[in-house]
Scaffold this active site. Structure first.
Site, PDB file in Angstrom:
ATOM      1  N   ASP A  70     -16.621 -10.623  -7.251  1.00 27.27           N
ATOM      2  CA  ASP A  70     -15.569 -11.421  -7.866  1.00 27.27           C
ATOM      3  C   ASP A  70     -15.797 -11.654  -9.361  1.00 27.27           C
ATOM      4  O   ASP A  70     -16.875 -12.069  -9.793  1.00 27.27           O
ATOM      5  CB  ASP A  70     -15.448 -12.780  -7.169  1.00 27.27           C
ATOM      6  CG  ASP A  70     -14.661 -12.699  -5.875  1.00 27.27           C
ATOM      7  OD1 ASP A  70     -13.855 -11.762  -5.711  1.00 27.27           O
ATOM      8  OD2 ASP A  70     -14.847 -13.583  -5.018  1.00 27.27           O
TER       9      ASP A  70
ATOM     10  N   ARG B 159      -9.659 -20.053  -1.002  1.00 31.62           N
ATOM     11  CA  ARG B 159     -10.984 -19.745  -1.543  1.00 31.62           C
ATOM     12  C   ARG B 159     -11.340 -20.680  -2.686  1.00 31.62           C
ATOM     13  O   ARG B 159     -10.536 -20.915  -3.594  1.00 31.62           O
ATOM     14  CB  ARG B 159     -11.003 -18.296  -2.053  1.00 31.62           C
ATOM     15  CG  ARG B 159     -12.365 -17.848  -2.567  1.00 31.62           C
ATOM     16  CD  ARG B 159     -12.283 -16.505  -3.225  1.00 31.62           C
ATOM     17  NE  ARG B 159     -11.601 -16.565  -4.508  1.00 31.62           N
ATOM     18  CZ  ARG B 159     -11.112 -15.504  -5.144  1.00 31.62           C
ATOM     19  NH1 ARG B 159     -11.191 -14.306  -4.591  1.00 31.62           N
ATOM     20  NH2 ARG B 159     -10.523 -15.645  -6.321  1.00 31.62           N
TER      21      ARG B 159
ATOM     22  N   HIS C 133     -15.656  -4.971  -4.427  1.00 30.61           N
ATOM     23  CA  HIS C 133     -15.752  -5.647  -5.721  1.00 30.61           C
ATOM     24  C   HIS C 133     -16.625  -6.890  -5.607  1.00 30.61           C
ATOM     25  O   HIS C 133     -16.798  -7.462  -4.536  1.00 30.61           O
ATOM     26  CB  HIS C 133     -14.364  -6.036  -6.236  1.00 30.61           C
ATOM     27  CG  HIS C 133     -13.656  -7.061  -5.396  1.00 30.61           C
ATOM     28  ND1 HIS C 133     -13.078  -6.758  -4.184  1.00 30.61           N
ATOM     29  CD2 HIS C 133     -13.441  -8.388  -5.588  1.00 30.61           C
ATOM     30  CE1 HIS C 133     -12.530  -7.846  -3.664  1.00 30.61           C
ATOM     31  NE2 HIS C 133     -12.753  -8.862  -4.499  1.00 30.61           N
TER      32      HIS C 133
ATOM     33  N   HIS D  78     -17.558  -7.332  -1.744  1.00 29.13           N
ATOM     34  CA  HIS D  78     -16.768  -7.462  -0.523  1.00 29.13           C
ATOM     35  C   HIS D  78     -15.479  -6.675  -0.643  1.00 29.13           C
ATOM     36  O   HIS D  78     -15.071  -6.251  -1.734  1.00 29.13           O
ATOM     37  CB  HIS D  78     -16.481  -8.937  -0.190  1.00 29.13           C
ATOM     38  CG  HIS D  78     -15.825  -9.701  -1.283  1.00 29.13           C
ATOM     39  ND1 HIS D  78     -16.504 -10.157  -2.402  1.00 29.13           N
ATOM     40  CD2 HIS D  78     -14.538 -10.104  -1.448  1.00 29.13           C
ATOM     41  CE1 HIS D  78     -15.676 -10.800  -3.199  1.00 29.13           C
ATOM     42  NE2 HIS D  78     -14.466 -10.778  -2.652  1.00 29.13           N
TER      43      HIS D  78
END
Length: 291
Positions: free
Chosen positions: A109, A282, A107, A267
């Site tokens: 983000d 993150r 995907h 990723h």
């Protein structure tokens, strides 16, 4: 002989022939305070699409300060932020965590946003002794290697991206509808142009539900051309992320960091480590509308 090279001040080494580089002898706290160093790091990011560093023992405030050099940070409507550091999302997996599988799909983000993130800075706080790797994919390379007739076929297509169909799927009907009301589906070009490098990027992923402008006389003669014809094409495009030649795989260690360009990569966080603990933090950086 080592393949490590130096630009002006940052020593780095390519990790694959396509994507990814590891940086050495770099302190991201110093980079956050040094305009020249930051400009060099940003140039490396555009070139390699994802950068990796080890032994970055910084505070959450320093994590946020570095990520903000790229731009404003964004919250996540489902994962939420650290209460003391808006924009810093804690992705903690332990024995008490609910079973979910949002990360172990290729995907990009938050493409369900009208303006998906420009990039992210992810740090490993605690990780398993083995397992829990993350894979990144160069979607510019994925587009470049498509057959010419496929490139021609998808050049003008646009697609819908949905948080309701992904994160919302595990919610009640009412919660799902509320989520979609807050974050309506976004529409993006199937092939986007990178705003800084000009690269053409294949821009469909696990959040993509369908093409929105496929049903035209040029594409559809009979109903089977649209369903399942359009779905088969979308599945073929999404599957390009799984090709190893476009990938780099990173083994996390405590205080290791990945910085990636979310506009040109996808990723996949490998969930093979249960019952070990994996704690990641993150910072997602706001982006702009794909074109």
């Amino acid at each position: 002989m080592s393949s490590a090279v130096s630009t002006t001040r940052i020593k780095h080494e390519r990790l694959t022939c396509t994507i990814g580089a590891e940086l050495f002898d770099v302190d991201l706290g110093e980079v956050a305070r040094d305009d020249e160093l930051f400009a060099e790091l940003r140039s490396l990011l555009l070139r390699h699409k994802v950068l990796f560093l080890r032994d970055q023992d910084f505070s959450r405030a320093e994590h946020v300060a570095f990520a903000q050099r790229f731009g404003a940070l964004e919250d996540h409507p489902v994962a939420g932020s650290d209460p003391d550091h808006p924009g810093l999302v804690r992705i903690y997996k332990d024995l008490d965590s609910p079973a979910e599988h949002y990360e172990n799909a290729f995907h990009c983000d938050a493409t369900w946003r009208a303006e998906p993130p420009m990039g992210c800075v992810l740090r490993c706080v605690e990780g398993p002794a083995v397992g829990g790797d993350t894979i990144w994919v160069d979607m510019a390379e994925a587009h470049a290697k498509l057959p010419d007739h496929v490139k021609e076929r998808i050049a003008g297509l646009r697609a819908r991206h949905s948080i309701e169909a992904s994160f919302g799927a595990a919610m009640t009907v009412e919660e799902r509808h509320q989520l979609k009301a807050r974050y309506p589906d976004a529409e993006h070009p199937v092939v986007r142009t990178h705003p800084e490098t000009g690269e053409q990027i294949l821009f469909v992923n696990a959040f993509t539900t369908h093409f929105v402008n496929y049903h035209t006389p040029e594409n559809v003669r009979f109903g089977s051309d649209y369903a399942p014809g359009a779905s088969n094409l979308l599945n073929y495009l999404v599957a390009q992320a799984a090709i190893p030649e476009y990938q780099v795989r990173w083994r996390w260690t405590e205080n290791s960091v990945a910085i990636w360009d979310n506009r040109s990569t996808q990723h996949y966080a490998v969930q093979d480590y249960w019952p070990a603990v994996r704690k990641m933090e993150r910072a997602g950086i706001t982006g702009d509308r794909p074109f």
